[in-house]
Design a protein around this motif. Structure first.
Motif, PDB file in Angstrom:
ATOM      1  N   LYS A   7       0.946  -1.307  -0.116  1.00 10.79           N
ATOM      2  CA  LYS A   7      -0.003  -0.024   0.020  1.00 10.79           C
ATOM      3  C   LYS A   7       0.864   1.292  -0.121  1.00 10.79           C
ATOM      4  O   LYS A   7       1.958   1.217   0.564  1.00 10.79           O
ATOM      5  CB  LYS A   7      -0.902   0.100   1.268  1.00 10.79           C
ATOM      6  CG  LYS A   7      -1.880  -1.191   1.321  1.00 10.79           C
ATOM      7  CD  LYS A   7      -2.725  -0.926   2.633  1.00 10.79           C
ATOM      8  CE  LYS A   7      -3.659  -2.287   2.514  1.00 10.79           C
ATOM      9  NZ  LYS A   7      -4.263  -2.133   3.982  1.00 10.79           N
ATOM     10  N   VAL A   8       0.259   2.331  -0.536  1.00 14.56           N
ATOM     11  CA  VAL A   8       1.033   3.718  -0.608  1.00 14.56           C
ATOM     12  C   VAL A   8       0.941   4.042   0.947  1.00 14.56           C
ATOM     13  O   VAL A   8      -0.108   3.709   1.950  1.00 14.56           O
ATOM     14  CB  VAL A   8       0.325   4.610  -1.035  1.00 14.56           C
ATOM     15  CG1 VAL A   8       0.823   5.936  -1.046  1.00 14.56           C
ATOM     16  CG2 VAL A   8       0.310   4.331  -2.786  1.00 14.56           C
ATOM     17  N   ASP A  16       5.362  11.002  -7.960  1.00 14.19           N
ATOM     18  CA  ASP A  16       6.034   9.551  -8.168  1.00 14.19           C
ATOM     19  C   ASP A  16       5.550   8.522  -7.103  1.00 14.19           C
ATOM     20  O   ASP A  16       6.524   7.575  -6.735  1.00 14.19           O
ATOM     21  CB  ASP A  16       7.378   9.619  -8.479  1.00 14.19           C
ATOM     22  CG  ASP A  16       7.868  10.069  -9.841  1.00 14.19           C
ATOM     23  OD1 ASP A  16       6.998  10.334 -10.839  1.00 14.19           O
ATOM     24  OD2 ASP A  16       8.785  10.935  -9.933  1.00 14.19           O
ATOM     25  N   LEU A  18       3.472   6.307  -6.763  1.00 20.64           N
ATOM     26  CA  LEU A  18       3.436   4.724  -7.283  1.00 20.64           C
ATOM     27  C   LEU A  18       4.676   4.220  -7.628  1.00 20.64           C
ATOM     28  O   LEU A  18       4.832   2.900  -6.863  1.00 20.64           O
ATOM     29  CB  LEU A  18       2.417   4.706  -8.445  1.00 20.64           C
ATOM     30  CG  LEU A  18       1.249   5.064  -8.355  1.00 20.64           C
ATOM     31  CD1 LEU A  18       0.204   5.113  -9.608  1.00 20.64           C
ATOM     32  CD2 LEU A  18       0.316   4.338  -7.109  1.00 20.64           C
ATOM     33  N   GLU A  19       5.283   4.948  -8.211  1.00 17.61           N
ATOM     34  CA  GLU A  19       6.669   4.395  -8.454  1.00 17.61           C
ATOM     35  C   GLU A  19       7.571   4.282  -7.030  1.00 17.61           C
ATOM     36  O   GLU A  19       8.238   2.853  -7.126  1.00 17.61           O
ATOM     37  CB  GLU A  19       7.492   5.115  -9.524  1.00 17.61           C
ATOM     38  CG  GLU A  19       6.982   5.214 -10.825  1.00 17.61           C
ATOM     39  CD  GLU A  19       5.990   6.401 -10.891  1.00 17.61           C
ATOM     40  OE1 GLU A  19       5.339   6.528  -9.895  1.00 17.61           O
ATOM     41  OE2 GLU A  19       5.558   6.390 -12.096  1.00 17.61           O
ATOM     42  N   THR A  21       6.259   3.593  -4.094  1.00 15.54           N
ATOM     43  CA  THR A  21       5.620   2.505  -3.602  1.00 15.54           C
ATOM     44  C   THR A  21       6.207   1.122  -3.834  1.00 15.54           C
ATOM     45  O   THR A  21       6.482   0.162  -3.161  1.00 15.54           O
ATOM     46  CB  THR A  21       4.348   2.575  -3.546  1.00 15.54           C
ATOM     47  OG1 THR A  21       3.964   3.764  -2.862  1.00 15.54           O
ATOM     48  CG2 THR A  21       3.449   1.374  -2.716  1.00 15.54           C
ATOM     49  N   ALA A  22       6.295   1.335  -5.354  1.00 12.87           N
ATOM     50  CA  ALA A  22       6.920  -0.040  -5.920  1.00 12.87           C
ATOM     51  C   ALA A  22       8.326  -0.449  -5.648  1.00 12.87           C
ATOM     52  O   ALA A  22       8.462  -1.656  -5.435  1.00 12.87           O
ATOM     53  CB  ALA A  22       6.793   0.012  -7.479  1.00 12.87           C
ATOM     54  N   TYR A  41       5.403   1.361 -16.583  1.00 12.36           N
ATOM     55  CA  TYR A  41       4.006   1.191 -16.387  1.00 12.36           C
ATOM     56  C   TYR A  41       3.682  -0.281 -17.246  1.00 12.36           C
ATOM     57  O   TYR A  41       3.888  -0.266 -18.511  1.00 12.36           O
ATOM     58  CB  TYR A  41       3.128   2.347 -16.513  1.00 12.36           C
ATOM     59  CG  TYR A  41       1.659   1.913 -16.409  1.00 12.36           C
ATOM     60  CD1 TYR A  41       1.041   1.798 -15.227  1.00 12.36           C
ATOM     61  CD2 TYR A  41       0.935   1.703 -17.597  1.00 12.36           C
ATOM     62  CE1 TYR A  41      -0.150   1.559 -15.121  1.00 12.36           C
ATOM     63  CE2 TYR A  41      -0.318   1.424 -17.425  1.00 12.36           C
ATOM     64  CZ  TYR A  41      -1.088   1.273 -16.316  1.00 12.36           C
ATOM     65  OH  TYR A  41      -2.352   1.065 -16.161  1.00 12.36           O
ATOM     66  N   SER A  44      -2.973  -1.542 -14.909  1.00 13.76           N
ATOM     67  CA  SER A  44      -3.583  -1.390 -13.581  1.00 13.76           C
ATOM     68  C   SER A  44      -4.966  -1.977 -13.603  1.00 13.76           C
ATOM     69  O   SER A  44      -5.396  -2.196 -14.648  1.00 13.76           O
ATOM     70  CB  SER A  44      -3.547   0.365 -13.116  1.00 13.76           C
ATOM     71  OG  SER A  44      -4.404   1.067 -14.089  1.00 13.76           O
ATOM     72  N   ASN A  57      -4.719  -1.676  -8.136  1.00 15.81           N
ATOM     73  CA  ASN A  57      -3.598  -2.563  -8.274  1.00 15.81           C
ATOM     74  C   ASN A  57      -2.912  -1.944  -9.580  1.00 15.81           C
ATOM     75  O   ASN A  57      -3.285  -1.961 -10.764  1.00 15.81           O
ATOM     76  CB  ASN A  57      -3.975  -4.180  -8.897  1.00 15.81           C
ATOM     77  CG  ASN A  57      -2.771  -5.076  -9.039  1.00 15.81           C
ATOM     78  OD1 ASN A  57      -1.884  -4.922  -8.008  1.00 15.81           O
ATOM     79  ND2 ASN A  57      -2.607  -5.654 -10.180  1.00 15.81           N
ATOM     80  N   VAL A  58      -1.598  -1.557  -9.469  1.00 21.74           N
ATOM     81  CA  VAL A  58      -0.751  -0.905 -10.341  1.00 21.74           C
ATOM     82  C   VAL A  58       0.402  -1.854 -10.635  1.00 21.74           C
ATOM     83  O   VAL A  58       1.277  -2.312  -9.646  1.00 21.74           O
ATOM     84  CB  VAL A  58      -0.279   0.257 -10.077  1.00 21.74           C
ATOM     85  CG1 VAL A  58       0.612   1.262 -11.096  1.00 21.74           C
ATOM     86  CG2 VAL A  58      -1.640   1.286  -9.879  1.00 21.74           C
TER      87      VAL A  58
END
Length: 123
Positions: A7-8, A16, A18-19, A21-22, A41, A44, A57-58
């Motif tokens: 999760k974030v 950025d 999402l990036e 978090t990944a 990417y 999603s 979901n990403v």
């Protein structure tokens, strides 16, 4: 079979997110630092968990850094793992269908990028 994910975090708000978090999840779950590695990417989606929690979901893809040694860094989140080629993963009877879709999309992106690179070198 699943991908690293999470999760974030509340303090992760910003550019950025999402990036970042990944990258954090990859480090937390398999102990690989992908800071500075380009993320691409893939796709999603949205689903609701069995507990009723909504999830966005990403999926990103990234190259494994040279000399990285993945490990199950978080025993609470990762029981174990194995590396498979896309073909091997497709043949795994236990893989969820969404893994296949993500792999096909990521593989197609790589093929397109390699084709574009070959075309530019041939000019």
């Amino acid at each position: 079979m699943r991908r690293p994910g999470g999760k974030v975090e509340a303090d992760g708000a910003g550019l950025d997110v999402l990036e970042e978090t990944a990258r954090r999840e990859v480090a937390e779950e398999i102990g690989v630092d992908i800071t500075g590695v380009g993320l691409s990417y893939v796709e999603s989606g949205f689903f609701v968990t069995d507990d009723g929690d909504p999830v966005v979901n990403v999926v990103f893809r990234a190259a494994m850094p040279p000399h990285a040694q993945p490990v199950a860094a978080s025993a609470e989140e990762v029981e174990g793992f194995l590396w498979l080629t896309a073909v091997e993963a497709e043949g795994d009877p236990h893989r969820p269908p969404w893994i296949s879709r993500s792999l096909r999309r990521a593989t197609a992106q790589i093929s397109i990028e390699r084709g574009a690179g070959s075309a530019s070198r041939g000019q």
